[in-house]
Structure formats: C-alpha cells, structure tokens
Design an enzyme around this catalytic site. Structure first.
Site, PDB file in Angstrom:
ATOM      1  CG  ASP A   3      -2.281  -5.715   7.220  1.00  0.00           C
ATOM      2  OD1 ASP A   3      -1.136  -6.095   7.488  1.00  0.00           O
ATOM      3  OD2 ASP A   3      -2.735  -4.633   7.606  1.00  0.00           O
ATOM      4  CG  ASP A  21      -0.671  -8.630  -8.886  1.00  0.00           C
ATOM      5  OD1 ASP A  21      -0.698  -7.423  -9.201  1.00  0.00           O
ATOM      6  OD2 ASP A  21      -1.326  -9.503  -9.481  1.00  0.00           O
ATOM      7  N   PRO A  30      -6.457  -0.126   0.466  1.00  0.00           N
ATOM      8  CG  PRO A  30      -7.072  -2.080  -0.641  1.00  0.00           C
ATOM      9  CD  PRO A  30      -7.358  -0.608  -0.572  1.00  0.00           C
TER      10      PRO A  30
END
Length: 161
Positions: A3, A21, A30
């Site tokens: 991630d 973004d 998330p």
C-alpha cells in the site's frame, strides 16, 4: 504490491515529484492514515532535496472546509513551503482544494509565465490566468487556514464522515 504507506516508508530521497490523489479520509477507509503528519513526514523523506509534492485536499466549500484546512495545517508542520490552491471540479459540484508542499522550492514565488505561455494553447483548462486564480484564495479560506484546523496524527486521524 505494497500500500502507499508501506511503499513510501522504504524510499529515501528518490522522487522529484509526488502526486497524491486519494479518497477522502473516511474512518476505516483505505486512505484514513494517509493524511497524517507521520505519513507526510515519510513523503518528505521520499523527496529529493528539491522535490515537491501535491495532494488533493477535499472540498473547500464553506460547510465542508475542516478537512482542507487541517491538511494545510498538518503539511505546515512538516514542510517549510506549503501553498494551498483551489480549482472548480465540475464533476464534484464544488470547489476543490489542493496543496503544494516542498522542502526547498517556494511554490508561491516560482515564476511560470514563460513556461505556461509556451504550452497554454495545447490545454483546455490551464493557462496563466487560471494558474494565478487558483492560488488567489477567497477570504473565508484564508481566514479559516489562519484560525482553524488541527494537526492530523496517526493517533488522532480526521474523518471526512
């Protein structure tokens, strides 16, 4: 694949530009911990000495400005140069906030007239006038940035909802 946070923790002085973004910080979502001072410190470390980052920073509408001004305040805790700006995003039906931050380059003093003029005929939105207007924040936003917001931290993240 890692991630964003796990990846950025592994990089040091590597990127000239980082564009962030993400979805808004929604509790349990998330991107919840990708708006914190600790995350932005990792982004800072991942940039080269002259690197710059930009992040989308939620709506700047009057009734929804808390997230935006808190992101600005948090970035000011990490970066020496922080410059918020806004653009109208028709698909969001609202003015949207963004923030440029840098270790060495003051986005507010960079003269881009010649560079923008050389490409503006190829673009649909961006030109010198739109560039200048994006950085001309309305009075209510400047006041909110000066008077409000919180520093977002891992142990006290801010949620959009």
């Amino acid at each position: 694949m890692d991630d964003a946070r796990a990846y950025i923790e592994k990089i040091n002085s590597y990127f000239d530009v980082i564009i962030i973004d993400l979805p808004e910080p929604q509790e349990g979502g998330p991107a919840y911990l990708l708006y914190t001072k600790e995350f932005y410190e990792k982004v800072y470390n991942a940039l080269t000495p002259e690197g710059i980052m930009v992040t989308q920073s939620a709506s700047t509408s009057l009734n929804n400005i808390k997230i935006f001004i808190s992101i600005v305040k948090t970035l000011k805790e990490v970066f020496p140069y922080v410059k918020p700006y806004i653009a109208n995003i028709p698909s969001f039906f609202a003015p949207w906030g963004f923030v440029l931050a840098s270790k060495k380059i003051n986005p507010g003093t960079v003269i881009l007239d010649e560079k923008i003029s050389s490409i503006e005929d190829k673009l649909k939105f961006y030109d010198l006038d739109s560039h200048r207007s994006m950085f001309s924040l309305p009075k209510y936003i400047k006041k909110a940035i000066n008077e409000g917001g919180v520093v977002i931290r891992d142990d006290s993240p801010l949620s959009f909802y």
